[in-house]
Each structure stands twice: as structure tokens, then as C-alpha cells.
Design a protein around this motif. Structure first.
Motif, PDB file in Angstrom:
ATOM      1  N   THR A 190     -12.737   9.584 -10.450  1.00 52.50           N
ATOM      2  CA  THR A 190     -12.468   8.214 -10.024  1.00 52.50           C
ATOM      3  C   THR A 190     -11.322   8.176  -9.022  1.00 52.50           C
ATOM      4  N   LEU A 191     -10.279   8.953  -9.273  1.00 59.87           N
ATOM      5  CA  LEU A 191      -9.155   9.049  -8.340  1.00 59.87           C
ATOM      6  C   LEU A 191      -9.622   9.517  -6.970  1.00 59.87           C
ATOM      7  N   ARG A 192     -10.432  10.552  -6.937  1.00 57.89           N
ATOM      8  CA  ARG A 192     -10.901  11.085  -5.651  1.00 57.89           C
ATOM      9  C   ARG A 192     -11.751  10.063  -4.911  1.00 57.89           C
ATOM     10  N   ASN A 193     -12.606   9.356  -5.642  1.00 57.63           N
ATOM     11  CA  ASN A 193     -13.435   8.329  -5.002  1.00 57.63           C
ATOM     12  C   ASN A 193     -12.592   7.168  -4.494  1.00 57.63           C
ATOM     13  N   LEU A 194     -11.547   6.826  -5.243  1.00 62.46           N
ATOM     14  CA  LEU A 194     -10.656   5.758  -4.807  1.00 62.46           C
ATOM     15  C   LEU A 194      -9.926   6.154  -3.527  1.00 62.46           C
ATOM     16  N   CYS A 195      -9.426   7.374  -3.475  1.00 62.29           N
ATOM     17  CA  CYS A 195      -8.739   7.845  -2.263  1.00 62.29           C
ATOM     18  C   CYS A 195      -9.691   7.824  -1.060  1.00 62.29           C
ATOM     19  N   ALA A 196     -10.928   8.265  -1.272  1.00 64.06           N
ATOM     20  CA  ALA A 196     -11.911   8.257  -0.187  1.00 64.06           C
ATOM     21  C   ALA A 196     -12.226   6.836   0.249  1.00 64.06           C
ATOM     22  N   GLY A 197     -12.356   5.931  -0.724  1.00 62.34           N
ATOM     23  CA  GLY A 197     -12.621   4.539  -0.388  1.00 62.34           C
ATOM     24  C   GLY A 197     -11.496   3.910   0.401  1.00 62.34           C
ATOM     25  N   LEU A 198     -10.261   4.218   0.029  1.00 65.71           N
ATOM     26  CA  LEU A 198      -9.111   3.696   0.760  1.00 65.71           C
ATOM     27  C   LEU A 198      -9.052   4.255   2.179  1.00 65.71           C
ATOM     28  N   LYS A 199      -9.348   5.518   2.306  1.00 66.94           N
ATOM     29  CA  LYS A 199      -9.374   6.143   3.637  1.00 66.94           C
ATOM     30  C   LYS A 199     -10.345   5.406   4.554  1.00 66.94           C
ATOM     31  N   ASN A 200     -11.472   4.989   4.004  1.00 68.62           N
ATOM     32  CA  ASN A 200     -12.518   4.375   4.813  1.00 68.62           C
ATOM     33  C   ASN A 200     -12.202   2.944   5.246  1.00 68.62           C
ATOM     34  N   VAL A 201     -11.250   2.295   4.555  1.00 67.90           N
ATOM     35  CA  VAL A 201     -10.947   0.900   4.905  1.00 67.90           C
ATOM     36  C   VAL A 201      -9.508   0.734   5.396  1.00 67.90           C
ATOM     37  N   GLN A 202      -8.833   1.834   5.694  1.00 70.12           N
ATOM     38  CA  GLN A 202      -7.485   1.746   6.260  1.00 70.12           C
ATOM     39  C   GLN A 202      -7.541   1.061   7.625  1.00 70.12           C
ATOM     40  N   ASP A 203      -6.608   0.147   7.870  1.00 68.90           N
ATOM     41  CA  ASP A 203      -6.557  -0.544   9.159  1.00 68.90           C
ATOM     42  C   ASP A 203      -6.289   0.495  10.254  1.00 68.90           C
ATOM     43  N   PRO A 204      -7.241   0.710  11.178  1.00 67.05           N
ATOM     44  CA  PRO A 204      -7.065   1.760  12.185  1.00 67.05           C
ATOM     45  C   PRO A 204      -5.922   1.484  13.162  1.00 67.05           C
ATOM     46  N   LYS A 205      -5.537   0.212  13.295  1.00 63.45           N
ATOM     47  CA  LYS A 205      -4.489  -0.133  14.247  1.00 63.45           C
ATOM     48  C   LYS A 205      -3.089   0.072  13.665  1.00 63.45           C
ATOM     49  N   THR A 206      -2.897  -0.321  12.415  1.00 63.70           N
ATOM     50  CA  THR A 206      -1.553  -0.301  11.829  1.00 63.70           C
ATOM     51  C   THR A 206      -1.361   0.809  10.796  1.00 63.70           C
ATOM     52  N   GLY A 207      -2.447   1.345  10.259  1.00 62.20           N
ATOM     53  CA  GLY A 207      -2.355   2.344   9.204  1.00 62.20           C
ATOM     54  C   GLY A 207      -2.150   1.756   7.829  1.00 62.20           C
ATOM     55  N   MET A 208      -2.091   0.427   7.729  1.00 62.00           N
ATOM     56  CA  MET A 208      -1.856  -0.225   6.448  1.00 62.00           C
ATOM     57  C   MET A 208      -3.179  -0.642   5.802  1.00 62.00           C
ATOM     58  N   TYR A 257       2.466   5.553   6.502  1.00 62.02           N
ATOM     59  CA  TYR A 257       3.929   5.579   6.550  1.00 62.02           C
ATOM     60  C   TYR A 257       4.434   4.940   7.838  1.00 62.02           C
ATOM     61  N   SER A 258       3.796   5.275   8.947  1.00 61.64           N
ATOM     62  CA  SER A 258       4.181   4.705  10.241  1.00 61.64           C
ATOM     63  C   SER A 258       4.057   3.187  10.235  1.00 61.64           C
ATOM     64  N   GLY A 259       3.051   2.683   9.503  1.00 56.32           N
ATOM     65  CA  GLY A 259       2.851   1.239   9.441  1.00 56.32           C
ATOM     66  C   GLY A 259       3.822   0.541   8.514  1.00 56.32           C
ATOM     67  N   ILE A 260       4.041   1.112   7.343  1.00 57.46           N
ATOM     68  CA  ILE A 260       4.813   0.394   6.329  1.00 57.46           C
ATOM     69  C   ILE A 260       6.293   0.311   6.685  1.00 57.46           C
ATOM     70  N   ILE A 261       6.829   1.305   7.372  1.00 57.78           N
ATOM     71  CA  ILE A 261       8.257   1.241   7.697  1.00 57.78           C
ATOM     72  C   ILE A 261       8.563   0.104   8.677  1.00 57.78           C
ATOM     73  N   LYS A 262       7.544  -0.382   9.345  1.00 58.49           N
ATOM     74  CA  LYS A 262       7.735  -1.526  10.241  1.00 58.49           C
ATOM     75  C   LYS A 262       7.876  -2.827   9.460  1.00 58.49           C
ATOM     76  N   LYS A 263       7.603  -2.783   8.170  1.00 61.77           N
ATOM     77  CA  LYS A 263       7.729  -3.971   7.321  1.00 61.77           C
ATOM     78  C   LYS A 263       9.122  -4.097   6.703  1.00 61.77           C
ATOM     79  N   ALA A 264      10.030  -3.196   7.056  1.00 68.02           N
ATOM     80  CA  ALA A 264      11.414  -3.275   6.609  1.00 68.02           C
ATOM     81  C   ALA A 264      12.266  -3.807   7.756  1.00 68.02           C
ATOM     82  N   ASN A 265      12.791  -5.007   7.591  1.00 67.38           N
ATOM     83  CA  ASN A 265      13.586  -5.650   8.632  1.00 67.38           C
ATOM     84  C   ASN A 265      15.022  -5.875   8.160  1.00 67.38           C
ATOM     85  N   ILE A 266      15.969  -5.748   9.051  1.00 74.14           N
ATOM     86  CA  ILE A 266      17.358  -6.054   8.743  1.00 74.14           C
ATOM     87  C   ILE A 266      17.587  -7.554   8.919  1.00 74.14           C
ATOM     88  N   ASN A 267      18.081  -8.199   7.852  1.00 70.02           N
ATOM     89  CA  ASN A 267      18.288  -9.643   7.938  1.00 70.02           C
ATOM     90  C   ASN A 267      19.687  -9.978   8.469  1.00 70.02           C
TER      91      ASN A 267
END
Length: 317
Positions: A190-208, A257-267
């Protein structure tokens, strides 16, 4: 020997736990009315593991015993809470079973604990699994919830943070579950299928990954931080453990990783804000999921950001 690496973090956890647990191991505010209420017991088990003080073992046993009369569906699946009658939520399985699998390994009663954990995981998989390897947000045995399909009882969509909690559970469960457990290989598949499923629906532009995970091509869908951090954690850990191919999935985690670090902003105060998070219950349909507010610094959003980024940044130490 203690497994923590920084005394101040240990002291923080101890202070939190000791606010809940008295010297005799009682937990005055614990109420087994929702699976959400079981998760803080994970910290109590950690304190027992570190100190071997009897009060923490007694407190953990109180939480474990909360499962005895916890309401179940006909097939044995735990309700999400007494206010969510007959409903199983994919994130709720994490809340209860992450505590219980650690309890089985550290405190004892492993036969019951491990069997209950795998039973609850298999039940949510059997009800909510889609052909693409992802899990819908929930299932209602009674078919009465506003969000439940009147024939199947299923929620309409795969919600990012909800599936994210399940992703963390299935990533970590093998740290405690013995390979001899009869459900070990099923859950690993189930873990392997979940990882494969996530790979297939990852946003190609942002990686998120999007708020509604498997519909990234819809223009009103949006990248959601909480789930992305937890999916990053699952896939990275699965690579490191050898569960999935490093060659195939390294590009997935690097993009995430490249996508998610852009979601950290300094207030304006010089502190870090984690943006574009979503912490909600099950919604009626796609439009309701994507119309939810983009929250800042939610509990799950901050934790998942730390989980995901730390799993990558450990490499650079």
C-alpha cells in the motif's frame, strides 16, 4: 541512553506532558471521545521511554484503555469521534493508531496493539482506496453525513492534509511493526502504491501537491503546504528505507522540497510564517474543498513543513 539531541527540546516536551499528567499518572483532561484526543499520548510514551518513570507508563495505559469502549462500526472500524457517528476519516486513523503502534513497541500489550493498528489501517484502505493508490477523505457507514455518497458512503475527494496524516502513519508504522506481522507486506505494498500515486499527481510546475490531491490540472485548485510536507516525508523516508526506488523518486522529493520552501515567508516581526495551509473537516464536494481559506501557521502546516524539510536537510549536515 537518551535519544534526544538537544536538552531544551526535551525540556519543552517534558513541560508539556507534565502539564497534563500528575505525579500519580492521572490525566484529568483526557476524554476518549475523539481519536484526536489520543495523539498527545505519543509524547507521554516518549517521556516513559526516556525516563522510565512509572507515572508516564500509568498515563499511557489510561490512554490505551480509552480504546476499549471507543465506538466502532459494524466491521470494527473506530468512529472519528462520538460526534461523527459511524464515520471513519483517513486522518483519524493516524490520530489513534500512531499512539497505539508506539505503545505496543515501548509499553507492551503488543499483540493487541499491532493487530488493532493494522486492522484500522486495512479498514480505511478497503473503504477509501482509489485505483490511483490514493485514499478519499472518509467513509460513513450510515450514509447520513452531508458529504457521504448516498450509495457508497464515501467522501467525494482526496484531501491533502487528511491523506498526509495517513502518509506519515504508513511511513512510520514499519519502525514499530515487526516483519513477522501478517499484514506487514500488505501495508508495504500500500505504501509503494501510495508513493506511485503521489508521483503521478505532483504539480509539475511547483513540485507540490494540491488541496484536492489528484486534480492538479484544474485551474482553481491550489498548492497546499500541510499535505505536501507530509508527502515529502513519506517519499523521502521510503527512499532511505529502501521501500521504493531512489532513482525513480529522488526527482519527486527534490521538486517537492524546492516548492515547499517557498511557502516559508518572513513576516514583519522577523519570524517565519508557513502559508497556504488547510486544516478542515470533510467537505461536501470539490468546490467546498478548494474554497476553504488558505491558512497561515496551522499546527499541521508547521509540523509537516518541519517533517518534510528536515527529512531533506539532514542530508546536508
Amino acid at each position: 541512553m537518551a535519544i534526544y539531541r538537544n536538552q531544551k527540546y526535551f525540556n519543552y516536551i517534558k513541560r508539556y506532558v507534565d502539564q497534563q499528567v500528575d505525579d500519580k499518572g492521572n490525566i484529568p483532561d483526557f476524554s476518549p471521545t475523539s481519536l484526536d484526543n489520543f495523539l498527545p499520548g505519543y509524547a507521554i510514551i516518549f517521556m516513559y521511554e526516556q525516563t522510565h518513570l512509572e507515572k508516564y507508563k500509568i498515563a499511557a495505559k489510561i490512554i490505551r484503555d480509552g480504546f476499549v469502549k471507543f465506538p466502532r462500526n459494524f466491521d470494527g472500524g473506530f468512529w472519528h469521534g462520538d460526534w461523527a457517528k459511524h464515520q471513519m476519516w483517513v486522518d483519524g486513523v493516524f490520530m489513534g493508531q500512531m499512539f497505539l503502534v508506539r505503545y505496543g513497541r515501548i509499553i507492551g500489550d503488543s499483540s493487541y496493539s499491532f493487530n488493532e493498528v493494522t486492522k484500522q489501517m486495512k479498514l480505511i484502505i478497503s473503504h477509501c482506496l482509489k485505483p490511483n493508490g490514493l485514499l478519499l477523505h472518509g467513509w460513513d457507514e450510515s450514509l447520513k453525513a452531508s458529504w457521504a455518497d448516498k450509495k457508497t458512503g464515501l467522501a467525494s475527494e482526496v484531501w491533502s492534509e487528511g491523506l498526509g496524516w495517513f502518509a506519515v502513519l504508513i511511513a512510520d508504522v514499519f519502525d514499530f511493526l515487526p516483519k513477522t506481522n501478517p499484514d506487514y507486506n500488505y501495508l508495504l505494498s500500500t505504501l509503494r502504491n501510495l508513493c506511485a500515486g503521489l508521483k503521478n499527481v505532483q504539480d509539475p510546475k511547483t513540485g507540490m501537491w494540491c488541496q484536492v490531491v489528484d486534480k492538479p490540472n484544474l485551474t482553481d485548485n491550489w498548492d497546499e503546504t500541510s499535505g505536501t510536507g507530509m508527502f515529502l516525508y513519506l517519499i523521502k523516508k521510503s527512499i532511505e528505507k529502501g521501500y521504493i526506488s531512489k532513482k525513480e523518486f529522488n526527482p519527486v522529493v527534490n521538486k517537492a522540497y524546492s516548492g515547499i520552501i517557498k511557502k516559508a515567508n518572513i513576516n514583519s516581526k522577523g519570524l517565519v510564517d508557513i502559508i497556504d495551509c488547510s486544516s478542515i473537516g470533510i467537505q461536501d464536494d470539490y468546490k467546498m474543498y478548494i474554497s476553504q481559506p488558505k491558512e497561515v501557521n496551522t499546527f499541521a502546516g508547521v509540523i509537516s513543513f518541519i517533517l518534510g524539510t528536515l527529512s531533506m536537510e539532514e542530508l546536508y549536515k
